[in-house]
Motif scaffolding. Structure first.
Motif, PDB file in Angstrom:
ATOM      1  N   TRP A 127       0.808  -1.215   0.000  1.00  0.00           N
ATOM      2  CA  TRP A 127       0.000   0.000   0.000  1.00  0.00           C
ATOM      3  C   TRP A 127       0.841   1.264   0.000  1.00  0.00           C
ATOM      4  O   TRP A 127       0.387   2.310  -0.449  1.00  0.00           O
ATOM      5  CB  TRP A 127      -0.942   0.014   1.200  1.00  0.00           C
ATOM      6  N   THR A 128       2.072   1.200   0.481  1.00  0.00           N
ATOM      7  CA  THR A 128       2.905   2.406   0.520  1.00  0.00           C
ATOM      8  C   THR A 128       3.789   2.541  -0.708  1.00  0.00           C
ATOM      9  O   THR A 128       4.653   3.426  -0.755  1.00  0.00           O
ATOM     10  CB  THR A 128       3.781   2.419   1.794  1.00  0.00           C
ATOM     11  N   MET A 129       3.588   1.701  -1.716  1.00  0.00           N
ATOM     12  CA  MET A 129       4.332   1.850  -2.961  1.00  0.00           C
ATOM     13  C   MET A 129       3.913   3.105  -3.708  1.00  0.00           C
ATOM     14  O   MET A 129       4.668   3.635  -4.512  1.00  0.00           O
ATOM     15  CB  MET A 129       4.112   0.629  -3.858  1.00  0.00           C
ATOM     16  N   GLY A 130       2.694   3.585  -3.477  1.00  0.00           N
ATOM     17  CA  GLY A 130       2.263   4.826  -4.127  1.00  0.00           C
ATOM     18  C   GLY A 130       1.019   4.635  -4.955  1.00  0.00           C
ATOM     19  O   GLY A 130      -0.108   4.766  -4.472  1.00  0.00           O
ATOM     20  N   PHE A 181      -0.679  -6.061  -4.853  1.00  0.00           N
ATOM     21  CA  PHE A 181       0.643  -6.677  -4.781  1.00  0.00           C
ATOM     22  C   PHE A 181       1.107  -7.096  -6.170  1.00  0.00           C
ATOM     23  O   PHE A 181       2.267  -6.875  -6.546  1.00  0.00           O
ATOM     24  CB  PHE A 181       0.602  -7.889  -3.844  1.00  0.00           C
ATOM     25  N   ASN A 182       0.207  -7.689  -6.951  1.00  0.00           N
ATOM     26  CA  ASN A 182       0.560  -8.042  -8.327  1.00  0.00           C
ATOM     27  C   ASN A 182       0.938  -6.809  -9.124  1.00  0.00           C
ATOM     28  O   ASN A 182       1.868  -6.824  -9.930  1.00  0.00           O
ATOM     29  CB  ASN A 182      -0.599  -8.771  -8.999  1.00  0.00           C
ATOM     30  N   ALA A 183       0.204  -5.710  -8.895  1.00  0.00           N
ATOM     31  CA  ALA A 183       0.516  -4.448  -9.582  1.00  0.00           C
ATOM     32  C   ALA A 183       1.920  -3.980  -9.219  1.00  0.00           C
ATOM     33  O   ALA A 183       2.687  -3.533 -10.082  1.00  0.00           O
ATOM     34  CB  ALA A 183      -0.511  -3.378  -9.217  1.00  0.00           C
ATOM     35  N   ALA A 184       2.277  -4.058  -7.942  1.00  0.00           N
ATOM     36  CA  ALA A 184       3.585  -3.605  -7.486  1.00  0.00           C
ATOM     37  C   ALA A 184       4.708  -4.448  -8.089  1.00  0.00           C
ATOM     38  O   ALA A 184       5.742  -3.908  -8.508  1.00  0.00           O
ATOM     39  CB  ALA A 184       3.647  -3.649  -5.958  1.00  0.00           C
ATOM     40  N   VAL A 185       4.524  -5.771  -8.143  1.00  0.00           N
ATOM     41  CA  VAL A 185       5.552  -6.639  -8.702  1.00  0.00           C
ATOM     42  C   VAL A 185       5.724  -6.371 -10.197  1.00  0.00           C
ATOM     43  O   VAL A 185       6.854  -6.272 -10.700  1.00  0.00           O
ATOM     44  CB  VAL A 185       5.213  -8.124  -8.459  1.00  0.00           C
ATOM     45  N   TRP A 189       3.610   1.777 -14.325  1.00  0.00           N
ATOM     46  CA  TRP A 189       2.451   1.666 -13.447  1.00  0.00           C
ATOM     47  C   TRP A 189       1.199   1.331 -14.238  1.00  0.00           C
ATOM     48  O   TRP A 189       0.257   0.747 -13.717  1.00  0.00           O
ATOM     49  CB  TRP A 189       2.243   2.946 -12.657  1.00  0.00           C
ATOM     50  N   GLU A 190       1.166   1.715 -15.516  1.00  0.00           N
ATOM     51  CA  GLU A 190       0.002   1.366 -16.334  1.00  0.00           C
ATOM     52  C   GLU A 190      -0.134  -0.148 -16.458  1.00  0.00           C
ATOM     53  O   GLU A 190      -1.226  -0.709 -16.287  1.00  0.00           O
ATOM     54  CB  GLU A 190       0.125   1.995 -17.738  1.00  0.00           C
ATOM     55  N   LEU A 226      10.919 -17.290  -5.073  1.00  0.00           N
ATOM     56  CA  LEU A 226      11.066 -16.544  -6.322  1.00  0.00           C
ATOM     57  C   LEU A 226      10.656 -15.076  -6.161  1.00  0.00           C
ATOM     58  O   LEU A 226      11.205 -14.188  -6.823  1.00  0.00           O
ATOM     59  CB  LEU A 226      10.227 -17.200  -7.418  1.00  0.00           C
ATOM     60  N   LEU A 227       9.689 -14.828  -5.269  1.00  0.00           N
ATOM     61  CA  LEU A 227       9.196 -13.459  -5.078  1.00  0.00           C
ATOM     62  C   LEU A 227      10.026 -12.664  -4.074  1.00  0.00           C
ATOM     63  O   LEU A 227       9.863 -11.443  -3.969  1.00  0.00           O
ATOM     64  CB  LEU A 227       7.743 -13.495  -4.597  1.00  0.00           C
ATOM     65  N   ALA A 228      10.910 -13.319  -3.349  1.00  0.00           N
ATOM     66  CA  ALA A 228      11.662 -12.653  -2.283  1.00  0.00           C
ATOM     67  C   ALA A 228      12.427 -11.408  -2.751  1.00  0.00           C
ATOM     68  O   ALA A 228      12.382 -10.364  -2.070  1.00  0.00           O
ATOM     69  CB  ALA A 228      12.611 -13.644  -1.613  1.00  0.00           C
ATOM     70  N   PRO A 229      13.134 -11.430  -3.896  1.00  0.00           N
ATOM     71  CA  PRO A 229      13.849 -10.221  -4.316  1.00  0.00           C
ATOM     72  C   PRO A 229      12.922  -9.018  -4.540  1.00  0.00           C
ATOM     73  O   PRO A 229      13.288  -7.878  -4.218  1.00  0.00           O
ATOM     74  CB  PRO A 229      14.527 -10.647  -5.620  1.00  0.00           C
ATOM     75  N   TYR A 230      11.729  -9.275  -5.065  1.00  0.00           N
ATOM     76  CA  TYR A 230      10.791  -8.186  -5.335  1.00  0.00           C
ATOM     77  C   TYR A 230      10.190  -7.638  -4.042  1.00  0.00           C
ATOM     78  O   TYR A 230      10.033  -6.416  -3.887  1.00  0.00           O
ATOM     79  CB  TYR A 230       9.692  -8.664  -6.282  1.00  0.00           C
ATOM     80  N   ILE A 231       9.861  -8.526  -3.117  1.00  0.00           N
ATOM     81  CA  ILE A 231       9.310  -8.077  -1.834  1.00  0.00           C
ATOM     82  C   ILE A 231      10.358  -7.298  -1.058  1.00  0.00           C
ATOM     83  O   ILE A 231      10.061  -6.265  -0.438  1.00  0.00           O
ATOM     84  CB  ILE A 231       8.807  -9.291  -1.023  1.00  0.00           C
ATOM     85  N   THR A 232      11.600  -7.761  -1.104  1.00  0.00           N
ATOM     86  CA  THR A 232      12.690  -7.043  -0.439  1.00  0.00           C
ATOM     87  C   THR A 232      12.860  -5.658  -1.043  1.00  0.00           C
ATOM     88  O   THR A 232      13.051  -4.669  -0.318  1.00  0.00           O
ATOM     89  CB  THR A 232      14.002  -7.835  -0.565  1.00  0.00           C
ATOM     90  N   GLU A 233      12.785  -5.557  -2.371  1.00  0.00           N
ATOM     91  CA  GLU A 233      12.913  -4.265  -3.037  1.00  0.00           C
ATOM     92  C   GLU A 233      11.745  -3.354  -2.680  1.00  0.00           C
ATOM     93  O   GLU A 233      11.921  -2.137  -2.491  1.00  0.00           O
ATOM     94  CB  GLU A 233      12.986  -4.476  -4.554  1.00  0.00           C
ATOM     95  N   MET A 234      10.540  -3.911  -2.581  1.00  0.00           N
ATOM     96  CA  MET A 234       9.388  -3.113  -2.168  1.00  0.00           C
ATOM     97  C   MET A 234       9.614  -2.530  -0.769  1.00  0.00           C
ATOM     98  O   MET A 234       9.328  -1.356  -0.508  1.00  0.00           O
ATOM     99  CB  MET A 234       8.117  -3.964  -2.179  1.00  0.00           C
ATOM    100  N   GLY A 235      10.130  -3.367   0.139  1.00  0.00           N
ATOM    101  CA  GLY A 235      10.407  -2.897   1.490  1.00  0.00           C
ATOM    102  C   GLY A 235      11.466  -1.825   1.518  1.00  0.00           C
ATOM    103  O   GLY A 235      11.392  -0.869   2.297  1.00  0.00           O
ATOM    104  N   ARG A 236      12.476  -1.962   0.644  1.00  0.00           N
ATOM    105  CA  ARG A 236      13.544  -0.965   0.595  1.00  0.00           C
ATOM    106  C   ARG A 236      13.036   0.365   0.043  1.00  0.00           C
ATOM    107  O   ARG A 236      13.312   1.434   0.597  1.00  0.00           O
ATOM    108  CB  ARG A 236      14.697  -1.484  -0.271  1.00  0.00           C
ATOM    109  N   ILE A 237      12.264   0.298  -1.042  1.00  0.00           N
ATOM    110  CA  ILE A 237      11.751   1.517  -1.672  1.00  0.00           C
ATOM    111  C   ILE A 237      10.841   2.297  -0.729  1.00  0.00           C
ATOM    112  O   ILE A 237      10.915   3.524  -0.636  1.00  0.00           O
ATOM    113  CB  ILE A 237      10.987   1.156  -2.967  1.00  0.00           C
TER     114      ILE A 237
END
Length: 468
Positions: free
Chosen positions: A80-83, A120-124, A132-133, A364-375
């Motif tokens: 939710w905080t991705m924007g 979450f799918n949108a963020a990945v 974002w489109e 497989l999703l771990a790198p993307y979730i980690t990046e989401m947390g970092r961003i």
């Protein structure tokens, strides 16, 4: 706001929209709100100690991987905080209304909190494409798939989980339904397993008090505590909390259904036979997480699978240690429980297969979730115990819906093998759906409203007539 505050507002608004009397709308809204207060109070009180037992179990097995399962809640926060993901709420609700108007769904999804699973799918997709489109398009496609699956399973969920007038458009669980149904269809054809009536009701009839759901829960809690080598006191505490979970959650769900009943009846009366809605009865989409923990078979199967899920951490290539979301394993067992009418043996087997898949997906999703947390900066506020990657077992439930979009990332860091595998997974989901498309309706029709009767057995010897 959380479901305990947001859901009453939604229920009241829907009540007014379908011209339910104001006082009745207020009462329904308050009952739903109180039900969620009770549900989350019980879960918070019970799942905490169970989680401590799981951590003790992981310590006994000396699991120490570079990735850590931090649970669904922090990942929802990252999402939710991705924007732009916040636009999934108005956009998703608008699409839902549009689909209802054209008769392409009969689920009015009031579970707005869990729109995060589409977001979450949108963020990945955003992370692998930079668009974002495309991300928002992925979220809407996921929503349409989930709503259609909720429609497909509605009769079964109403009959088995005893939630009249409702459906369960919960992505991380209902996306597993086609596979759970296909697995159960295969298991029915096997000797012994296919004919064994191993529901809690049947067990209680055969072995008396030991088969009672509360007693079964207590025994399963003891089993996990002993495996974790906890003290006698801690083991009995875990056992009592599991028993309490199976005793208290059904009461809260009854309250939730009582609150929804007037709205469902009024909405059905308003739209039943209407050409605008294709003559279909409208059902209210609610949170599967609030329902599944009230089901004895799904909860017991999920708890029994915890040691198995931890054992998957030893598989080469799995780098995320299952932990926080292990208590959510019943979500991956619920449709196996429903289609088998509470058959514990078939549910454990099916749940084990789904647990294996979502564990691999969470890696497989771990790198993307980690990046989401970092961003988003959310990663800094979480104790990761020095882990390089973070993930959540529950979001692995999005595996094939994300696999559908994997080819979008070929130009980025998604390997061709993963992209091809994702598309194959999505195609396999459709094949499983086609093979089992009549199963939910037939099993629901053959049931008598009592979990565990497994009454569909009477037609199990007629696979062509029943399922195809």
């Amino acid at each position: 706001m959380g479901p305990a505050l947001l859901m009453p507002i939604i229920i009241f608004s829907l009540g007014v929209a379908v011209r339910l009397p104001i006082l009745t709308s207020i009462r329904s809204a308050l009952l739903v709100g109180v039900a969620f207060v009770g549900i989350f109070a019980v879960l918070e009180f019970v799942l905490g100690p169970i989680g401590e037992t799981v951590q003790a179990l992981a310590a006994v097995w000396e699991l120490n991987l570079i990735g850590l399962d931090i649970g669904w809640a922090p990942v929802a926060g990252f999402t939710w905080t991705m924007g732009v993901t916040v636009f999934v709420i108005p956009l998703g609700f608008g699409v839902n209304l549009l689909l209802l108007a054209f008769g392409w769904t009969r689920t009015l999804d009031a579970d707005i909190w869990n729109y995060w699973q589409w977001a979450f799918n949108a963020a990945v997709v955003y992370l692998i494409t930079g668009s974002w489109e495309l991300g928002l398009a992925a979220a809407i496609i996921t929503e349409i798939i989930v709503l259609r699956l909720a429609d497909w399973t509605a009769e079964l969920s109403q009959e088995y989980f005893d939630i009249p007038g409702a459906s369960l458009p919960h992505a991380q669980s209902v996306l597993q339904a086609p596979f759970a149904f296909a697995i159960d269809r295969f298991l029915r054809s096997l000797p012994i397993i296919g004919t064994l009536n191993a529901s809690p009701d049947a067990l209680e009839q055969r072995i008396g008090t030991l088969g009672n759901p509360i007693v079964l829960g207590f025994l399963v809690g003891l089993f996990i505590g002993v495996l974790a080598q906890q003290s006698v006191l801690e083991t009995f505490r875990t056992a009592m909390y599991v028993a309490g979970l199976l005793a208290l959650l059904p009461r809260m769900v009854e309250l939730l259904v009582e609150g929804l009943d007037p709205l469902v009846e009024q909405a059905s009366a308003r739209v039943n036979g209407s050409e605008r809605f294709g003559g279909e009865e409208i059902v209210i989409g609610i949170d599967a997480g609030a329902i599944v923990f009230a089901d004895t078979t799904a909860v017991i199967a999920g708890l029994l699978l915890i040691p198995y899920a931890l054992g998957l951490a030893f598989i080469p290539g799995v780098v995320v240690m299952p932990l926080a979301d292990l208590v959510a394993l019943p979500l991956f067992c619920m449709w196996a429980a429903a289609i088998s009418h509470g058959n514990l043996v078939r549910t454990v087997i099916s749940g084990g297969i789904m647990t294996t898949i979502v564990t691999i997906a969470s890696t497989l999703l771990a790198p993307y979730i980690t990046e989401m947390g970092r961003i988003t900066g959310g990663l800094q506020s979480i104790d990761t115990n020095g882990s390089q990657l973070v993930s959540a077992l529950s979001v692995g439930g999005n595996w094939w819906s994300l696999g559908l979009f994997a080819p979008l990332g070929i130009l980025d860091d998604v390997s061709g093998m993963v992209a091809i595998g994702g598309v194959i997974a999505a195609c396999f989901a459709y094949i499983c759906y086609r093979l089992t498309r009549e199963m939910p309706t037939m099993v629901a029709a053959n049931g008598d409203g009592k979990k565990g009767e497994d009454s569909e057995r009477s037609t199990a010897n007629q696979p062509t007539k029943t399922y195809e």
